[in-house]
Scaffold this motif. Structure first.
Motif, PDB file in Angstrom:
ATOM      1  N   VAL A 138       0.883  -1.170   0.000  1.00  0.00           N
ATOM      2  CA  VAL A 138       0.000   0.000   0.000  1.00  0.00           C
ATOM      3  C   VAL A 138       0.919   1.218   0.000  1.00  0.00           C
ATOM      4  O   VAL A 138       1.776   1.335   0.880  1.00  0.00           O
ATOM      5  CB  VAL A 138      -0.892   0.045   1.258  1.00  0.00           C
ATOM      6  N   ALA A 139       0.769   2.097  -0.992  1.00  0.00           N
ATOM      7  CA  ALA A 139       1.558   3.326  -0.994  1.00  0.00           C
ATOM      8  C   ALA A 139       0.826   4.378  -0.154  1.00  0.00           C
ATOM      9  O   ALA A 139      -0.347   4.204   0.187  1.00  0.00           O
ATOM     10  CB  ALA A 139       1.754   3.806  -2.421  1.00  0.00           C
ATOM     11  N   HIS A 140       1.527   5.439   0.210  1.00  0.00           N
ATOM     12  CA  HIS A 140       0.929   6.495   1.044  1.00  0.00           C
ATOM     13  C   HIS A 140       1.497   7.820   0.552  1.00  0.00           C
ATOM     14  O   HIS A 140       2.700   8.059   0.670  1.00  0.00           O
ATOM     15  CB  HIS A 140       1.306   6.215   2.514  1.00  0.00           C
ATOM     16  N   ILE A 141       0.625   8.665  -0.024  1.00  0.00           N
ATOM     17  CA  ILE A 141       1.084   9.960  -0.549  1.00  0.00           C
ATOM     18  C   ILE A 141       0.203  11.081   0.007  1.00  0.00           C
ATOM     19  O   ILE A 141      -0.811  10.830   0.654  1.00  0.00           O
ATOM     20  CB  ILE A 141       1.102   9.977  -2.097  1.00  0.00           C
ATOM     21  N   GLY A 142       0.601  12.320  -0.308  1.00  0.00           N
ATOM     22  CA  GLY A 142      -0.084  13.477   0.265  1.00  0.00           C
ATOM     23  C   GLY A 142       0.691  13.884   1.499  1.00  0.00           C
ATOM     24  O   GLY A 142       1.930  13.987   1.461  1.00  0.00           O
TER      25      GLY A 142
END
Ligand code: KIV
Length: 282
Positions: A138-142
């Protein structure tokens, strides 16, 4: 309760069917057993445990051993709910090899079904390397809380044209690298909606509005267990903190005025003859 086991495939199907994914953080066995008895689809053992469980000011001091310990505790309380373990600060920043090794520990020792890591295009090679080792990512951006010092605080991300375009590019890049899901944190609602429409993988929003394919919240936030101010995107679904304090005070009062424990109700019996025999020896 999720009747069948949630997997990367069932979560992907939910996006395709327009069904929203409900995710919560969790850090311990007892809470995991409660979540398992509900309709929550997925659980994240987030490095937010640095604040919610360990009392640090931010997530930066959290170690791999901390994450493995809590992920394993949660895994013992889950059956069908999908389990994601978070990769803490500096557990994947050095090299692809380091990232694969630590992701592997979260799976082998923490019994997670997937790992999450913060970062966009710059971390694409890490995502690819972990996925190549057969570990879902799971990627996490922002807003990526591990970058708090680089960001200069916790702020909404992607508000101007350049940054909005960068965020969309990051989302497409992590998808291309093999991430099966992406968390969008503190992203303006319209931008998060656009990103969700452009991606084929599910987006999970936190402070990113209703256009995402699912939502995640820190469970102590949504249960109102803190005295402090909650972020704007948090809704309190119950006031458990208040109930806990009232229960602790009631317990303290009853201990002090001796209305707890009640003889017979909360106590164990013994024959008087045994007590008499013990007294005789005094
Ligand atoms: O660590 C965490 O709990 C998270 C969520 C806030 C997405 O990363």
């Amino acid at each position: 309760m999720a009747l069948k086991k949630q997997t990367v495939t069932t979560l992907q199907k939910m996006k395709e069917n327009g069904e929203k994914i409900a995710m919560l953080t969790c850090y311990d066995y007892t809470t995991a057993t409660l979540i398992e008895q509900t309709d929550i689809d997925a659980v994240l053992v987030g490095d937010s445990l640095g604040m919610t469980v360990m009392g640090y000011d931010d997530t930066l001091p959290v170690t791999m051993d901390d994450m493995i310990h809590h992920t394993a505790c949660v895994s013992r309380g889950l059956k069908n709910t999908f389990l994601v373990g978070d990769m803490p600060f500096m557990s994947y920043h050095v090299s692809d090899e380091q990232a694969v090794e630590n992701a592997g520990r979260l799976i082998k020792e923490g019994h997670a079904s997937a790992v999450k890591l913060e970062g966009g295009a710059k971390y694409a090679s890490r995502i690819r390397a972990i996925v190549d080792a057969q570990i879902p990512v799971v990627a996490h951006i922002g807003l990526t809380p591990q970058s708090v010092n680089a960001f200069g605080g916790f702020k909404v991300q992607g508000k101007d044209e350049e940054r909005a375009k960068q965020l969309l590019a990051d989302a497409l890049k992590v998808q291309e690298a093999g991430a099966f899901m992406v968390t969008l944190e503190c992203v303006p609602e319209k931008l998060a909606t656009l990103i969700s429409e452009q991606l084929t993988i599910p987006t999970i929003g936190i402070g990113a509005g209703n256009g995402c394919d699912g939502q995640v919240l820190v469970y102590q936030d949504m249960l109102d267990m803190y005295d402090g101010l909650a972020p704007k995107f948090v809704k309190h679904f119950a006031h458990i903190g208040k109930e806990m304090k009232e229960a602790f005070n009631e317990y303290s009062k009853e201990v002090k005025d001796q209305s707890f424990p009640v003889t017979g109700e909360h106590t164990f019996r013994i024959d008087n003859s045994v007590i008499d025999a013990v007294r005789k020896d005094l």
